[in-house]
Design an enzyme around this catalytic site. Structure first.
Site, PDB file in Angstrom:
ATOM      1  N   ASP A   9     -12.459  -8.156  23.206  1.00 15.88           N
ATOM      2  CA  ASP A   9     -12.400  -7.532  21.884  1.00 15.88           C
ATOM      3  C   ASP A   9     -11.139  -6.684  21.804  1.00 15.88           C
ATOM      4  OD1 ASP A   9     -13.131  -6.636  19.307  1.00 15.88           O
ATOM      5  OD2 ASP A   9     -14.089  -4.857  20.126  1.00 15.88           O
ATOM      6  N   SER A  10     -10.782  -6.303  20.600  1.00 16.84           N
ATOM      7  CA  SER A  10      -9.635  -5.418  20.379  1.00 16.84           C
ATOM      8  C   SER A  10     -10.057  -3.984  20.684  1.00 16.84           C
ATOM      9  CB  SER A  10      -9.177  -5.513  18.927  1.00 16.84           C
ATOM     10  OG  SER A  10     -10.224  -5.084  18.063  1.00 16.84           O
ATOM     11  N   CYS A  72     -15.047 -10.140  18.621  1.00 20.35           N
ATOM     12  CA  CYS A  72     -14.206  -9.494  17.614  1.00 20.35           C
ATOM     13  C   CYS A  72     -14.227 -10.381  16.380  1.00 20.35           C
ATOM     14  CB  CYS A  72     -12.781  -9.358  18.153  1.00 20.35           C
ATOM     15  SG  CYS A  72     -11.555  -8.810  16.951  1.00 20.35           S
ATOM     16  N   CYS A 182     -17.663  -5.777  11.826  1.00 19.56           N
ATOM     17  CA  CYS A 182     -16.753  -5.466  12.932  1.00 19.56           C
ATOM     18  C   CYS A 182     -17.616  -4.990  14.086  1.00 19.56           C
ATOM     19  CB  CYS A 182     -15.761  -4.384  12.513  1.00 19.56           C
ATOM     20  SG  CYS A 182     -14.746  -3.729  13.864  1.00 19.56           S
ATOM     21  N   HIS A 184     -17.083  -2.967  16.347  1.00 19.95           N
ATOM     22  CA  HIS A 184     -17.008  -1.521  16.597  1.00 19.95           C
ATOM     23  C   HIS A 184     -18.075  -0.761  15.798  1.00 19.95           C
ATOM     24  CE1 HIS A 184     -13.018  -2.335  18.304  1.00 19.95           C
ATOM     25  NE2 HIS A 184     -12.948  -1.078  18.715  1.00 19.95           N
TER      26      HIS A 184
END
Length: 259
Positions: A9-10, A72, A182, A184
């Site tokens: 993932d970023s 992601c 997302c 996150h």
């Protein structure tokens, strides 16, 4: 020797997916890449996202991963077709959970909080068109939220202020489902539950992704047996403290890696 599941993932957001995979697949080891140095992917060009995804994939393959989860939304929507066509391992992608939201909504209005890179992608629009016929999908870019989560500001006042700014217009338009587009964003669930009325259903992709991972491993005869000792290794190319705070446990190894 058993091979791990690879996840990238970023940054730290994909650990929300890793948690669900660990819960559903307790005998599977994993290698996780947090590309925090390049977060967020959502503001980058399609070509940049593709090159970062290739870099992450090749690093995980060098770690002998048997399956790769692109944890992601932006990388999935912009790169997964290329990855599947060019690498000989199964890939599991993440995309906003439009279908379950469309099935749940009574007001026929669904909010999607996601990055620009996800909302502008062809895959996102195809998914919306396929599953949300007759449903109004209200899109909202979550600009700045990934950076705050990467900085560990999960309960900060500035995070709350930004969330209110993004959520209020969707509420005023009558949504009754909010899709977290997302990986996150599930780390903002405590704050979201505090801010949202009780009638709003929050939907993220974690459980469905873990189910799909299990199904693909089974289909390819790659599932570990119940006597396998699971090891979880995490690499970050930035400050590892936030990552350690999110996944720290006796069976997890968190390290800095320059990639």
């Amino acid at each position: 020797m058993s091979k791990p599941i690879g996840i990238f993932d970023s940054g730290v957001g994909g650990t929300s997916i890793w948690r669900e995979i660990r819960r559903q697949l307790p005998f599977e080891g994993s290698v996780y890449l947090a590309d925090s140095k390049n977060a967020p992917y959502g503001i980058k060009s399609k070509e940049d996202i593709l090159q970062l995804s290739i870099k992450n994939t090749e690093l995980l393959l060098n770690k002998d991963c048997k399956l790769i989860v692109v944890a992601c939304n932006t990388a999935t929507t912009n790169a997964i077709d290329y990855l599947r066509a060019n690498y000989n391992v199964p890939f599991i992608g993440i995309e906003p959970a439009i279908k379950p939201a469309a099935l749940r909504t009574k007001s026929k209005k669904v909010g999607v909080l996601a990055t620009k890179g996800t909302l502008s992608s062809r895959l996102f629009h195809n998914t919306s068109r396929m599953f949300a016929e007759g449903i109004e999908v209200i899109e909202q870019e979550g600009t700045g939220l990934v950076e705050l989560i990467e900085a560990g500001k999960l309960a900060a006042e500035e995070t709350k202020t930004l969330l209110v700014k993004y959520i209020d217009p969707m509420l005023q338009q009558g949504i009754d489902c909010l899709v977290l587009g997302c990986t996150h964003y599930p780390y903002l669930l405590p704050m979201l539950k505090e801010l949202l009325p009780q009638n709003i259903t929050i939907i993220d992709s974690g459980e469905a992704v873990a189910r799909q991972t299990k199904a693909v491993l089974a289909k390819n005869n790659l599932l570990e047996s119940a006597d396998n000792h699971s090891e979880y290794v995490f690499y970050s190319n930035s400050n590892v403290d936030v990552l350690k705070g999110l996944v720290g446990s006796p069976d997890s190894e968190v390290e800095y890696l320059d990639f």
